[in-house]
Scaffold this motif. Structure first.
Motif, PDB file in Angstrom:
ATOM      1  N   SER A  21      10.491   0.197  13.008  1.00 10.82           N
ATOM      2  CA  SER A  21       9.641   0.708  14.088  1.00 10.82           C
ATOM      3  C   SER A  21       8.524   1.606  13.562  1.00 10.82           C
ATOM      4  O   SER A  21       7.627   1.978  14.310  1.00 10.82           O
ATOM      5  CB  SER A  21      10.481   1.461  15.115  1.00 10.82           C
ATOM      6  OG  SER A  21      11.125   2.559  14.518  1.00 10.82           O
ATOM      7  N   GLU A  22       8.569   1.938  12.281  1.00  6.93           N
ATOM      8  CA  GLU A  22       7.481   2.703  11.670  1.00  6.93           C
ATOM      9  C   GLU A  22       6.254   1.823  11.444  1.00  6.93           C
ATOM     10  O   GLU A  22       5.141   2.337  11.366  1.00  6.93           O
ATOM     11  CB  GLU A  22       7.920   3.297  10.338  1.00  6.93           C
ATOM     12  CG  GLU A  22       9.016   4.321  10.463  1.00  6.93           C
ATOM     13  CD  GLU A  22       9.537   4.778   9.112  1.00  6.93           C
ATOM     14  OE1 GLU A  22       9.129   4.203   8.080  1.00  6.93           O
ATOM     15  OE2 GLU A  22      10.353   5.704   9.094  1.00  6.93           O
ATOM     16  N   VAL A  36       1.085  -0.036  10.788  1.00  7.84           N
ATOM     17  CA  VAL A  36       0.759   0.279   9.395  1.00  7.84           C
ATOM     18  C   VAL A  36       0.431  -1.041   8.698  1.00  7.84           C
ATOM     19  O   VAL A  36       1.326  -1.830   8.398  1.00  7.84           O
ATOM     20  CB  VAL A  36       1.938   0.979   8.679  1.00  7.84           C
ATOM     21  CG1 VAL A  36       1.584   1.294   7.238  1.00  7.84           C
ATOM     22  CG2 VAL A  36       2.351   2.233   9.422  1.00  7.84           C
ATOM     23  N   ALA A  37      -0.851  -1.292   8.443  1.00  2.70           N
ATOM     24  CA  ALA A  37      -1.279  -2.562   7.861  1.00  2.70           C
ATOM     25  C   ALA A  37      -0.959  -2.672   6.373  1.00  2.70           C
ATOM     26  O   ALA A  37      -0.844  -3.769   5.843  1.00  2.70           O
ATOM     27  CB  ALA A  37      -2.771  -2.764   8.080  1.00  2.70           C
ATOM     28  N   GLU A  38      -0.835  -1.523   5.703  1.00  4.67           N
ATOM     29  CA  GLU A  38      -0.531  -1.522   4.275  1.00  4.67           C
ATOM     30  C   GLU A  38       0.690  -0.646   4.009  1.00  4.67           C
ATOM     31  O   GLU A  38       0.570   0.484   3.545  1.00  4.67           O
ATOM     32  CB  GLU A  38      -1.745  -1.058   3.478  1.00  4.67           C
ATOM     33  CG  GLU A  38      -2.920  -2.010   3.602  1.00  4.67           C
ATOM     34  CD  GLU A  38      -4.123  -1.594   2.779  1.00  4.67           C
ATOM     35  OE1 GLU A  38      -3.976  -0.775   1.843  1.00  4.67           O
ATOM     36  OE2 GLU A  38      -5.217  -2.101   3.065  1.00  4.67           O
ATOM     37  N   ARG A  44       8.180  -1.676   2.668  1.00  4.32           N
ATOM     38  CA  ARG A  44       7.897  -3.058   2.260  1.00  4.32           C
ATOM     39  C   ARG A  44       9.113  -3.969   2.431  1.00  4.32           C
ATOM     40  O   ARG A  44       8.992  -5.086   2.903  1.00  4.32           O
ATOM     41  CB  ARG A  44       7.394  -3.102   0.818  1.00  4.32           C
ATOM     42  CG  ARG A  44       6.022  -2.521   0.677  1.00  4.32           C
ATOM     43  CD  ARG A  44       5.556  -2.529  -0.760  1.00  4.32           C
ATOM     44  NE  ARG A  44       4.183  -2.072  -0.809  1.00  4.32           N
ATOM     45  CZ  ARG A  44       3.294  -2.519  -1.670  1.00  4.32           C
ATOM     46  NH1 ARG A  44       3.644  -3.410  -2.586  1.00  4.32           N
ATOM     47  NH2 ARG A  44       2.067  -2.075  -1.654  1.00  4.32           N
ATOM     48  N   ALA A  45      10.271  -3.499   2.062  1.00  7.61           N
ATOM     49  CA  ALA A  45      11.488  -4.300   2.222  1.00  7.61           C
ATOM     50  C   ALA A  45      11.769  -4.550   3.700  1.00  7.61           C
ATOM     51  O   ALA A  45      12.170  -5.649   4.092  1.00  7.61           O
ATOM     52  CB  ALA A  45      12.673  -3.610   1.558  1.00  7.61           C
ATOM     53  N   HIS A  46      11.529  -3.552   4.528  1.00  9.32           N
ATOM     54  CA  HIS A  46      11.748  -3.693   5.968  1.00  9.32           C
ATOM     55  C   HIS A  46      10.743  -4.671   6.579  1.00  9.32           C
ATOM     56  O   HIS A  46      11.091  -5.428   7.485  1.00  9.32           O
ATOM     57  CB  HIS A  46      11.666  -2.335   6.663  1.00  9.32           C
ATOM     58  CG  HIS A  46      12.720  -1.374   6.218  1.00  9.32           C
ATOM     59  ND1 HIS A  46      14.065  -1.575   6.432  1.00  9.32           N
ATOM     60  CD2 HIS A  46      12.617  -0.198   5.556  1.00  9.32           C
ATOM     61  CE1 HIS A  46      14.745  -0.565   5.933  1.00  9.32           C
ATOM     62  NE2 HIS A  46      13.894   0.283   5.388  1.00  9.32           N
TER      63      HIS A  46
END
Length: 66
Positions: A21-22, A36-38, A44-46
């Motif tokens: 959800s972040e 969060v586009a980057e 990254r794993a999520h």
């Protein structure tokens, strides 16, 4: 890593938000929003999990390594 979402393909399953959800949210119609586009670090794993679990295949990941 850069993440985007095809809102026209989204079926409002919410699995992306369940994975992180972040990075992902849903608008008032239930369609995916990328917060969060980057993503960095553990996010990254999520994000990879979110893309894998999306039943509509609406999450796209582009690698910086290409």
């Amino acid at each position: 890593m850069r993440v985007s979402a095809d809102r026209e393909s989204c079926i409002s399953a919410g699995r992306c938000m369940a994975a992180t959800s972040e990075v992902f949210d849903q608008d008032e119609d239930g369609l995916v929003l990328v917060l969060v586009a980057e993503p960095a670090g553990e996010q990254r794993a999520h994000v990879r999990k979110a893309a894998y679990s999306c039943p509509a295949g609406a999450i796209e990941i582009r690698s910086d390594d290409v």
